[in-house]
Design an enzyme around this catalytic site. Sequence first.
Site, PDB file in Angstrom:
ATOM      1  N   SER A   1       0.792  -1.229   0.000  1.00 19.05           N
ATOM      2  CA  SER A   1       0.000   0.000   0.000  1.00 19.05           C
ATOM      3  C   SER A   1       0.824   1.279   0.000  1.00 19.05           C
ATOM      4  CB  SER A   1      -0.961  -0.002   1.183  1.00 19.05           C
ATOM      5  OG  SER A   1      -0.243  -0.134   2.383  1.00 19.05           O
TER       6      SER A   1
ATOM      7  N   HIS B   1      -5.644  -4.167  -1.948  1.00 22.41           N
ATOM      8  CA  HIS B   1      -5.420  -3.072  -2.910  1.00 22.41           C
ATOM      9  C   HIS B   1      -5.418  -3.591  -4.344  1.00 22.41           C
ATOM     10  CE1 HIS B   1      -4.640   0.223  -0.109  1.00 22.41           C
ATOM     11  NE2 HIS B   1      -4.122  -0.703   0.670  1.00 22.41           N
TER      12      HIS B   1
ATOM     13  N   LYS C   1     -12.523  -0.972   0.112  1.00 24.97           N
ATOM     14  CA  LYS C   1     -11.748  -0.146  -0.824  1.00 24.97           C
ATOM     15  C   LYS C   1     -12.491  -0.126  -2.163  1.00 24.97           C
ATOM     16  CE  LYS C   1      -7.471  -1.280   1.661  1.00 24.97           C
ATOM     17  NZ  LYS C   1      -7.502  -0.227   2.690  1.00 24.97           N
TER      18      LYS C   1
HETATM   19  N1  PLP Z   1      -4.800  -5.277   4.204  1.00 25.90           N
HETATM   20  C1  PLP Z   1      -4.263  -4.229   3.543  1.00 25.90           C
HETATM   21  C2  PLP Z   1      -3.133  -4.478   2.588  1.00 25.90           C
HETATM   22  C3  PLP Z   1      -4.754  -2.934   3.751  1.00 25.90           C
HETATM   23  O1  PLP Z   1      -4.212  -1.894   3.113  1.00 25.90           O
HETATM   24  C4  PLP Z   1      -5.828  -2.749   4.658  1.00 25.90           C
HETATM   25  C5  PLP Z   1      -6.389  -1.424   4.939  1.00 25.90           C
HETATM   26  O2  PLP Z   1      -5.763  -0.423   5.006  1.00 25.90           O
HETATM   27  C6  PLP Z   1      -6.340  -3.867   5.313  1.00 25.90           C
HETATM   28  C7  PLP Z   1      -5.810  -5.111   5.067  1.00 25.90           C
HETATM   29  C8  PLP Z   1      -7.471  -3.729   6.294  1.00 25.90           C
HETATM   30  O3  PLP Z   1      -8.684  -3.707   5.600  1.00 25.90           O
HETATM   31  P1  PLP Z   1     -10.017  -3.363   6.389  1.00 25.90           P
HETATM   32  O4  PLP Z   1     -10.194  -1.895   6.282  1.00 25.90           O
HETATM   33  O5  PLP Z   1     -11.077  -4.145   5.695  1.00 25.90           O
HETATM   34  O6  PLP Z   1      -9.832  -3.826   7.782  1.00 25.90           O
END
Ligand code: PLP
Length: 411
Positions: A197, A225, A256
């Site tokens: 990210s 992502h 997202k």
């Molecule tokens: N995994 C990644 C790579 C993320 O960027 C994020 C959120 O920022 C998450 C998991 C967490 O997702 P959630 O908002 O559904 O908890």
Amino acid sequence: MYGLIKEELRQKLSAIRTEGLYKDERVIATPQDAAIRVVGGKEVLNFCANNYLGLANNAEIRAAAEAAMEEWGYGMASVRFICGTQSPHKLLERRIAEFLGTEDAILFSSCFDANGAVFEPLLDENCAIITDSLNHASIIDGVRLCKAKRFVFKHADMRDIEETDPDTGKVAKGLERCLKDASDARIRMIATDGVFSMDGDIADLKSICALAEKYDALVMVDDSHATGFTGATGRGTWEHCGVKGRVDIITTTFGKALGGASGGVIAARKEIVEYMRQKARPYLFSNTVAPSIVGGTLKALELLSASTALRDKLEANTRRFREKMTAAGFDIRPGVHPICPVMLYDEKLAHDMADALLEEGIYVIGFSFPVVPRGKARIRVQISAAHEPGQIDFAVEAFTKVGRRLGVIKA
Ligand code: PLP
């Protein structure tokens, strides 16, 4: 008693402020979209949401969420296995498994929960997790919750190598070396973000799957992502990398690209999902996904299964931004992903530039240590299918104007 910790917390908060690491919340006065208004401010173009496909305020998704709430109620007031399962929950699990190309899927309140759930039931102290050093915090926490031995490989380094990392001064190993080190483990699992990210780089799943097959390891990918827009039909990193059927476990978020509300999922082979229903703690001990979100996410999947128009527009927007910013002289981390890090290296510069861009009508955020390594500060721009080409050009012009003023690019 509170007096002691109160003083301690005040000192810690003050230190966070002094280091320039205090996180303020800007309050948005409109729904999430390409153009938003910040409370007390003017309308600005939003270049820092995970609203990749522009579905966060999509009319059809809103209508589907409303209809689901009318038919199925506001909340479930239960975990899934007690009385928190309605037929739309089952349908969403089928649809998301179909979309991701897996045998089955199980819903969670968030992908953070899915990642917190996935490791502990599968891996005991005789097993090994081999994890990329830049994996998301939720994978790191999930790994901490399980007793398996942890092997961290240098970000994206596939090699059978152990060397001093010039960036950190610490000894780092490549994935193949970690797999060799873990050779006596009963079960090995490689865990990686599909897309990282902070950098927008896409995991080399072709090499990861090949190494997993060579060393008899499972592959777990967090595609938060990627789901909905990465790969020719938006199925995710596995589609982009051409490794269909070779990833054992995919976790991802509905928060997202898929409408951006909330919710997450583990999509995996049948027995893994069935076992999660018996053992995954956030599934057993946390509330079920609300009916409106289930309805909205089902609609998002329907829209994305019917047409690739949104992911195609996102791809074109991303190319436009990356090409124009590079031509303007900015240092953009190379790649194809809509996460486009504009590298500034200096922490203060990153924050000053983000503030100056807000004045110019562009909402972006500067990222610095500890979110990214020291000396690697940047503005992370995120492109959306909701942006029109003219808005992308406007952003590039604003970056160019501010960049010249701050000496980031030549005047
Ligand atoms: N995994 C990644 C790579 C993320 O960027 C994020 C959120 O920022 C998450 C998991 C967490 O997702 P959630 O908002 O559904 O908890």
